[in-house]
Structures are given as structure tokens and as C-alpha cells.
Design a protein around this motif. Structure first.
Motif, mmCIF file in Angstrom:
data_model
loop_
_atom_site.group_PDB
_atom_site.id
_atom_site.type_symbol
_atom_site.label_atom_id
_atom_site.label_comp_id
_atom_site.label_asym_id
_atom_site.label_seq_id
_atom_site.Cartn_x
_atom_site.Cartn_y
_atom_site.Cartn_z
ATOM 1 N N UNK B 27 -5.463 10.058 47.190
ATOM 2 C CA UNK B 27 -5.264 10.809 46.137
ATOM 3 C C UNK B 27 -6.034 10.458 44.707
ATOM 4 N N UNK B 28 -6.765 11.424 44.542
ATOM 5 C CA UNK B 28 -7.596 10.627 43.255
ATOM 6 C C UNK B 28 -7.017 11.006 41.831
ATOM 7 N N UNK B 29 -5.904 10.278 41.644
ATOM 8 C CA UNK B 29 -5.244 10.706 40.387
ATOM 9 C C UNK B 29 -6.014 10.825 39.179
ATOM 10 N N UNK B 30 -6.939 9.518 38.964
ATOM 11 C CA UNK B 30 -7.800 9.570 37.918
ATOM 12 C C UNK B 30 -9.191 9.353 38.338
ATOM 13 N N UNK B 31 -9.968 9.885 38.052
ATOM 14 C CA UNK B 31 -11.452 9.896 38.695
ATOM 15 C C UNK B 31 -12.602 9.925 37.781
ATOM 16 N N UNK B 32 -12.813 8.788 37.048
ATOM 17 C CA UNK B 32 -14.060 8.590 36.161
ATOM 18 C C UNK B 32 -13.605 9.267 34.884
ATOM 19 N N UNK B 33 -12.599 8.662 34.165
ATOM 20 C CA UNK B 33 -12.395 9.175 33.015
ATOM 21 C C UNK B 33 -12.914 8.173 31.752
ATOM 22 N N UNK B 34 -13.575 8.815 30.923
ATOM 23 C CA UNK B 34 -14.010 7.929 29.817
ATOM 24 C C UNK B 34 -13.764 8.564 28.610
ATOM 25 N N UNK B 35 -13.242 7.823 27.636
ATOM 26 C CA UNK B 35 -13.131 8.187 26.085
ATOM 27 C C UNK B 35 -12.770 7.021 25.212
ATOM 28 N N UNK B 36 -12.806 7.375 23.889
ATOM 29 C CA UNK B 36 -12.498 6.074 22.898
ATOM 30 C C UNK B 36 -11.565 6.543 21.836
ATOM 31 N N UNK B 37 -10.888 5.776 21.233
ATOM 32 C CA UNK B 37 -9.833 6.153 20.613
ATOM 33 C C UNK B 37 -9.664 5.340 19.351
ATOM 34 N N UNK B 38 -10.128 5.769 17.944
ATOM 35 C CA UNK B 38 -10.224 4.961 16.897
ATOM 36 C C UNK B 38 -8.766 4.837 16.034
ATOM 37 N N UNK B 39 -8.787 4.046 15.189
ATOM 38 C CA UNK B 39 -7.674 3.965 14.369
ATOM 39 C C UNK B 39 -7.393 5.110 13.497
ATOM 40 N N UNK B 40 -6.254 5.307 13.448
ATOM 41 C CA UNK B 40 -5.875 6.658 12.525
ATOM 42 C C UNK B 40 -6.004 8.009 13.333
ATOM 43 N N UNK B 41 -6.564 7.819 14.518
ATOM 44 C CA UNK B 41 -6.820 8.897 15.220
ATOM 45 C C UNK B 41 -5.683 9.209 16.390
ATOM 46 N N UNK B 42 -5.639 10.476 16.705
ATOM 47 C CA UNK B 42 -4.507 10.927 17.894
ATOM 48 C C UNK B 42 -5.530 11.743 18.919
ATOM 49 N N UNK B 43 -5.486 10.957 20.067
ATOM 50 C CA UNK B 43 -6.312 11.619 21.055
ATOM 51 C C UNK B 43 -5.224 12.345 21.946
ATOM 52 N N UNK B 44 -5.128 13.505 22.195
ATOM 53 C CA UNK B 44 -4.264 14.267 22.980
ATOM 54 C C UNK B 44 -4.736 14.398 24.256
ATOM 55 N N UNK B 45 -4.104 14.023 25.256
ATOM 56 C CA UNK B 45 -4.364 14.500 26.789
ATOM 57 C C UNK B 45 -3.611 15.705 27.212
ATOM 58 N N UNK B 46 -4.291 16.580 27.516
ATOM 59 C CA UNK B 46 -3.456 17.806 28.165
ATOM 60 C C UNK B 46 -3.946 18.350 29.410
ATOM 61 N N UNK B 47 -3.006 19.163 30.041
ATOM 62 C CA UNK B 47 -3.477 19.372 31.529
ATOM 63 C C UNK B 47 -2.184 19.771 32.382
ATOM 64 N N UNK B 48 -2.615 20.337 33.276
ATOM 65 C CA UNK B 48 -1.405 20.729 34.169
ATOM 66 C C UNK B 48 -0.828 19.698 34.827
#
Ligand code: ATP
Ligand code: ATP
Ligand code: SF4
Ligand code: SF4
Ligand code: MG
Ligand code: MG
Lengths: 337, 329
Positions: B27-48
């Protein structure tokens, strides 16, 4: 309104607790006509599922109907015995549950379950029942229906199982369908498919639907009329457009304001803060006396220590509140007192 | 701005046996995910459901080891840390659970629950200890008379406040919140969302916020990443994303959100088909089995996640770059 298919009159349901029987649903009255969808909305634990189970006469152990009438096709379901009820379930009324796995038999194929359901109520051959099942699968848009009939419940995805449930519930074209949060466990893209399909089938078969949800977006999509429950009582009941444009009960209005909305749908910028309803939902064993919403209500006065009763503020717009916010109603003919 | 969390080509594969003689599947549950999160930021991960959101959260929290890729916390590579070193690094990233009840020890009082991480890490000594606890309860709006109560004596919303107080105890740089309001009553959700927005501003936190509810995401996020079957298919600032979603899946997701008013009902371009299994991925683009725009190339090559407009990255063969689209006209 046309002659209602279902009319529930002053239904009272209670559950057993350590301190005895505790009322959950109080004096609930609703009516639903053919082809109409009534949404029951309310917070978790307010008694939505118990209401549906009471109507089906499938209340679990530890829950009972204290009083009230449940009129369907001239008979009072509350007064029928189990054999008579079994005959009506599936044929006159059917239910779809939030988690379909609990109501599907894990060791029977989907096809066997549907044909059995059809044959319980109609004298048809297994071949004819099977043909009916295939038709239904096509109708609820299950791809590759032949293969799916031979599958076991665990081999299907959540969305597919819910379609199967809907197909089974509609197999005998019931007069009344009770749907208890049928899309809550599903993803939004699948939810959208199921809601659209339910609306189509309702129009086609003419079934009256009681649809339980806590999601006002789903209400906006599917309801004709809405009953808002708070702590086991209907606090507001009206048609869906009035609910969104002219709700009068402080709880309903608070709810409308507190949910975040997509800016592309609501028009305008994203809000910085959501409007909160302060306080918390009371436990069923500790419902405040008088108006149950009073500890959280900004409009509460001394009068609210006495329980308000449901009054029509406009034709078929019922509100149970001493100080309803009726500004929006004044413009409606026959609106406000 | 300081980047507090960086995730680079993160991958998590779960292996399982296909029946008795079937050999290994993955099961390729996570397959090559890249992101950066800065102080004061909210990164939302959405999906089914099943697209890998919680697995990303567990990887970032180092609760599970990645198959490959790197995780950096405040510039420090924590991917292969273990033991005491990992324990120290973990202070910086804390989790707020979906179900506050299941995550709180039923035999501990609210005060003990919040104090536990402080004691475990020897973070604050008396006399500052008492003040720290008081500050934490103040932050989340729990009153003094509630400190000695047990979790079952709290409502769902109050339990979530308690869970947040505990997560904040060690002054983390990042809060990972996995569906923090999904289990709460509608009338209580707004309280918790406002609280989280206030805390981020006042304490300079960064959130990795997981949700399937796009209205909630628009309210709370500064950046949105849409996942489909283990990969990010679109990532952009909140306003760019909600103003102009580019990926066919992201558009379908937004179109599927129930309307806000009955007068807006109507036929929409709904997605057909079901989400494929993460253990039997389609070739090429993973979305092609449900995509209304799919062509032959979509079955042949997986589309790379490319910048299509400034800061707006999309993985789709048929989404044009903004600049080239302008050049054609
Ligand atoms: N068999 C039972 N015995 C005792 N109490 C029960 C039983 N079934 C339900 N209750 C209680 O009755 C109340 C109403 O339950 P019900 O399931 O109708 O709520 P609901 O409105 O459907 O909530 P939700 O949105 O969470 O599904 C709850 O407080 C619940 O704990
Ligand atoms: N421990 C595990 N072993 C095997 N497979 C797993 C494991 N944990 C997750 N998976 C699989 O990995 C995929 C991603 O799961 P994950 O829980 O990250 O999804 P999610 O996006 O959080 O979904 P949801 O919205 O339902 O919470 C799913 O296919 C899931 O079945
Ligand atoms: S009756 Fe009083 S307390 Fe209850 S909702 Fe109306 S104004 Fe508020
Ligand atoms: S790459 Fe092809 S299949 Fe994938 S999203 Fe784009 S158009 Fe659709
Ligand atoms: Mg329920
Ligand atoms: Mg998850």
C-alpha cells in the motif's frame, strides 16, 4: 400540504439510566407527505436516531416509547404487535443506517440479501427477485452489477455499501423511508453522488423521506422541510427556504451563523472569526428546566424559566421560543404575530 | 519567515501478503510528498478517506518510520533520530487528536494531564510550574474549578480544549491537528476553531491541519495541499487555491461541497466512480479513472507536480502554465 404519509403525534421516548428512565424525545410531532423530504437536524445525542428507531419500532434494549402515535397508512405503528410490524417493515417503511455494515449480513452475498428481502413481501420466484435486484443495482448506479450481486459486504467500498442499502430499502417501494445520516461516513464526492441519487429516486417512487443529519449543507441540498431539535424537542420547524432566510429560534440562528462557509458559495471574503454559540450541549440527564437552550441564549429572560411551546409564527413555521427573532418574517404575508 | 517543518519526497509503503501464495503487495500510503511549513502558517492537508493524510501526520510526529524521504524540524534532520535525541526533538511537534476522549487518560485529572509532559521533560521547575499550568488552562479557556475533574466529567468541546492545553505544554513549534473538530457538535466547532486561530496568532505556532471539510480548511489555513492516493496533486496559498483551483480533482472536490442555500441547488459536474485502492494504483495519473479530462498520456505518464502560476503547483498533464496560456492569446 397534501395528506401526510406519516404523521407522528406527541412522541415521547426515554432511555434507561442508572437513575431510572430519562426522557430523551419529548412531545415530538412531525408530518411527511409523499415525495417530500423532512430533515431532522440536531446535535449529537439530541435523540435523532432514537426518533427514527421508534418510528420503525426497532428501539434497542434500554429505550422505550412512553406515549404518542405513529400513524402510517391509517394504522398506529405504536400500537402494532411484532408480527404485524415485521410485515410492514420493508414493505411500507424502510430504514437506511449511518454505518451500513451494521445492517448487512456479513456471511450472505449482497444478491441473496436483496432477493430474500423482496421475497419476504412479495410472492415472486427467485429468478424474478434476482432480476428486480439487478434493476435496482442499475438504478443506484452500481457499476458491474452482476459481479456485485455475488460479492460479500466487506468486499465493497463504503459508498458502494450505502448504495446497496438504498437499493435494499427501496426494493419494495416503501411509502416511507427513514435515512439516518446515510452520508455522514462518506467522502464529499461520494456524498454528492448519493444525495443526487436519493433525490431522483424519491421523485420517481414518490416515497416520503425522513432524513436525519447534523449537516446544514446536506439540509440545503435535500430538504423540503426541516425540524430542528435541541435536547430532544423540536425548537423550530419550517420549509427549507424559510429556515435559511428567516429562522427565528435563537439556537437555529446561532447554528446558521457558526458554520464556516466557502467564500465561493457564500460570496465575499473569508471571515476572520466564526460566530460562536457559547456554552455546551446539555447531557440528557441534566437538561435545564424551562427552555433547554436558556443557559446559552443571549435573548433569555426570566420568562424562559417556563418552557416555551411551539407556536406558528407564519403559516407552517413553528417556533418554540418566548422571544423569537422575527424581523425577517414581518415581510412575509401572514408572517409574525 | 522561519521554516519550522520541511518534508522532502516523503514515502511510506505498507507491505502485506496477498493470500497464502500471492507474494507481497504494497500500500503506497504516502508516495513522495514534499512541503514546507513556516512559523505562523497553517498548512491544510485535504483529501478523501485513505489518501494518506494521517500517515503524513504520523511520519511528521515520528510515530512511524518513513520508507524514504526526509523530515526536518527547525532545520534539523530528524528522519533517522532515535532514543534520547528523538525524544528531545519531539518536544517541538505535538499532536491534537480527532477524538479527545480516546486520547486522554481516564484516571488522571485535567491538571495531571496537562502537567504530565512538563514533568516527563523536566521542562519547568517550581515555582514557575504552577504558573505555567495556570497559563495553559487560561489559554484554552478552562476555568480553575475544572482543573481537578476527570475527562468523563467534561463535554466533547472541553475535552478538546484539554487536549490542546496538553499539546501546548512544551511550547512546541508545530501542532499537528488530525481532524480536530470532526468529532465535535456543530455548535461547538466554531469555539474550537476560533481558539486555534487565536493561539496560533498569540503563540506564533505553525499548524499542520488535517481535515476533509473544505469550509473549515478555508477558514483556518494559509496554504492548502490536496492529496489523492498518497500524492499531493495541488498545493497553493489559500486564496489562490479557493479562488482558482486548477487540478480536476480539486475542482470536483470543491464542487461536491454541499450548497449553502437551497436556492443554489442544481446539477453539478459530479465525479463518477469510486476511489481506487491504494494497493492497486492506476498507471500514469492516479486520478485518471475518475477524471473527466483524461487522455491517453494520462495512462502512460504520472504528471509531475509543477508550478503553473507563482506559488501554485499542480500535478496534471492538461493544466496549462499561466504564462504560456497568456502567450497563446
Ligand atoms: N439503548 C440505549 N440505552 C440508553 N441510552 C441510550 C440508548 N440509545 C441511545 N441512548 C441515549 O439517548 C440519547 C439520544 O441518542 P440518539 O442515538 O437518538 O442521538 P442522536 O441524536 O442520533 O445523536 P448522533 O448525532 O450522535 O447520532 C443519547 O444521549 C444516547 O446516549
Ligand atoms: N498500519 C497500516 N498498515 C497497512 N496499511 C495502512 C496502515 N495505516 C494506513 N494504511 C493504509 O494507508 C492508506 C492511507 O491511510 P491514512 O490513514 O493515512 O488515510 P487518511 O487520509 O488519514 O484517511 P481518513 O480520512 O479516512 O482518516 C490507506 O489505504 C490505509 O488503509
Ligand atoms: S425561550 Fe428564551 S431562552 Fe429559550 S430560546 Fe427563546 S429566548 Fe432563548
Ligand atoms: S493528468 Fe490527466 S487524468 Fe490526471 S488529472 Fe490531469 S487530465 Fe486528469
Ligand atoms: Mg444518531
Ligand atoms: Mg485519517
Amino acid at each position: 400540504m397534501q395528506q401526510p404519509v406519516l404523521s407522528v403525534e406527541r412522541l415521547n421516548v426515554s432511555v434507561q439510566t442508572a437513575d431510572g428512565w430519562c426522557p430523551i424525545v419529548s412531545d415530538l410531532s412531525i408530518e411527511v407527505a409523499a415525495s417530500e423530504t423532512l430533515c431532522l437536524v440536531g446535535e449529537s445525542g439530541c435523540g435523532k436516531s432514537l426518533t427514527a428507531l421508534a418510528i420503525m419500532r426497532l428501539l434497542p434494549r434500554g429505550a422505550r416509547i412512553d406515549s404518542g402515535r405513529i400513524l402510517l397508512g391509517g394504522a398506529d405503528l405504536a400500537a402494532l404487535d411484532e408480527p404485524a410490524l415485521r410485515d410492514r417493515r420493508g414493505r411500507d417503511l424502510a430504514m437506511i443506517f449511518q454505518e451500513p455494515m451494521t445492517s448487512l449480513n456479513p456471511v450472505m452475498t449482497i444478491g441473496e440479501q436483496i432477493t430474500e428481502g423482496v421475497q419476504r413481501h412479495e410472492r415472486v420466484s427467485s429468478a424474478a427477485a434476482r432480476t428486480r435486484a439487478l434493476e435496482l443495482f442499475n438504478r443506484v448506479r452500481i457499476p458491474d452489477p452482476q459481479r456485485r450481486l455475488a460479492a460479500y459486504p466487506h468486499q465493497l467500498s463504503g459508498g458502494m455499501r450505502q448504495r446497496v442499502m438504498i437499493a435494499m430499502a427501496l426494493a419494495c417501494r416503501p411509502k416511507l423511508l427513514l435515512a439516518d445520516e446515510p452520508t455522514t461516513a462518506l467522502d464529499v464526492t461520494i456524498q454528492a453522488q448519493i444525495l443526487e441519487m436519493m433525490a431522483e429516486l424519491r421523485a420517481e417512487i414518490g416515497t416520503a423521506v425522513v432524513f436525519i443529519t447534523h449537516d446544514l449543507g446536506v439540509v440545503a441540498e435535500i430538504a423540503d422541510r426541516v425540524a430542528v431539535l435541541y435536547a430532544g424537542k423540536i425548537v423550530e420547524q419550517t420549509d427549507v427556504v424559510s429556515l435559511f432566510d428567516n429562522s427565528c429560534h435563537p439556537y437555529t440562528r446561532g447554528l446558521m451563523r457558526s458554520i464556516p462557509r466557502l467564500s465561493r458559495q457564500a460570496g465575499g471574503a473569508v471571515v476572520d472569526r466564526l460566530t460562536e454559540i457559547k456554552g455546551m450541549v446539555p447531557a440528557p440527564t441534566a437538561v435545564p428546566t424551562g427552555c433547554a437552550f436558556s443557559p446559552r441564549c443571549a435573548s433569555a429572560t426570566e420568562q424562559c424559566a417556563v418552557e416555551p411551546f411551539a407556536e406558528p409564527l407564519a403559516p407552517s413555521h413553528l417556533v418554540a421560543c418566548w422571544h423569537p427573532e422575527t424581523a425577517g418574517l414581518a415581510a412575509i404575508p401572514g408572517g409574525a404575530r | 519567515m522561519t521554516t519550522v517543518l520541511e518534508v522532502d519526497r516523503l514515502t511510506k509503503h505498507f507491505t502485506f501478503r496477498r493470500g497464502w501464495f500471492g507474494g507481497e503487495g504494497a500500500v503506497r500510503a504516502v508516495d513522495g510528498v514534499t512541503f514546507a511549513l513556516d512559523q505562523g502558517e497553517t498548512l491544510a492537508l485535504v483529501g478523501e478517506s485513505g489518501c494518506g493524510k494521517s500517515t503524513v501526520a504520523r511520519l511528521v510526529l515520528r510515530l512511524t518510520d518513513p520508507t524514504s524521504g526526509t523530515i526536518r524540524l527547525r532545520g534539523e534532520d530528524v528522519t533517522r533520530m532515535a532514543g534520547e535525541e528523538l525524544r528531545r526533538a519531539r518536544r517541538n511537534v505535538q499532536l491534537v487528536f480527532q477524538d479527545p476522549f480516546a486520547s486522554l487518560n481516564p484516571r488522571m485529572t485535567a491538571r495531571q494531564i496537562v502537567a504530565e509532559p512538563l514533568i516527563n521533560y523536566g521542562a519547568v521547575a517550581e515555582p514557575a510550574f504552577g504558573r505555567r499550568i495556570e497559563t495553559l488552562f487560561d489559554c484554552v479557556g478552562l476555568a480553575r474549578h475544572q482543573w481537578d475533574r476527570f475527562p468523563h466529567e467534561f463535554s466533547g468541546g472541553q475535552r478538546q480544549r484539554l487536549g490542546i492545553a496538553r499539546a501546548l505544554a512544551l511550547n512546541p513549534a508545530v501542532l499537528v491537528a488530525d481532524e480536530p473538530v470532526a468529532a465535535l457538535d456543530v455548535s461547538i466547532q466554531a469555539q474550537i476553531l476560533n481558539l486555534m486561530a487565536d493561539l496560533k496568532r498569540d503563540l506564533g505556532l505553525a499548524y499542520l491541519f488535517i481535515s476533509h471539510d473544505l469550509s473549515v480548511v478555508e477558514f483556518i489555513s494559509t496554504t492548502v495541499a490536496v492529496m489523492y492516493l498518497g500524492t499531493i496533486v495541488e498545493i497553493a496559498s489559500r486564496d489562490a487555491f479557493f479562488g482558482n483551483p486548477r487540478h480536476p480533482y480539486a475542482r470536483a472536490l470543491l464542487d461536491s461541497v454541499p450548497v449553502t442555500h437551497p436556492s443554489r441547488r442544481g446539477r453539478r459536474a459530479l465525479l463518477q466512480g469510486e476511489i481506487p485502492s491504494a494497493s492497486a494504483l492506476p498507471s500514469g495519473c492516479r486520478f485518471r479513472t475518475r477524471c473527466p479530462m483524461a487522455t491517453a498520456i494520462c495512462a502512460e505518464q504520472p504528471p509531475p507536480l509543477e508550478e503553473k502560476a507563482r506559488g501554485h503547483r499542480v500535478a496534471c498533464h492538461h493544466v496549462e502554465r499561466k504564462t504560456s496560456a497568456a502567450a497563446v492569446q
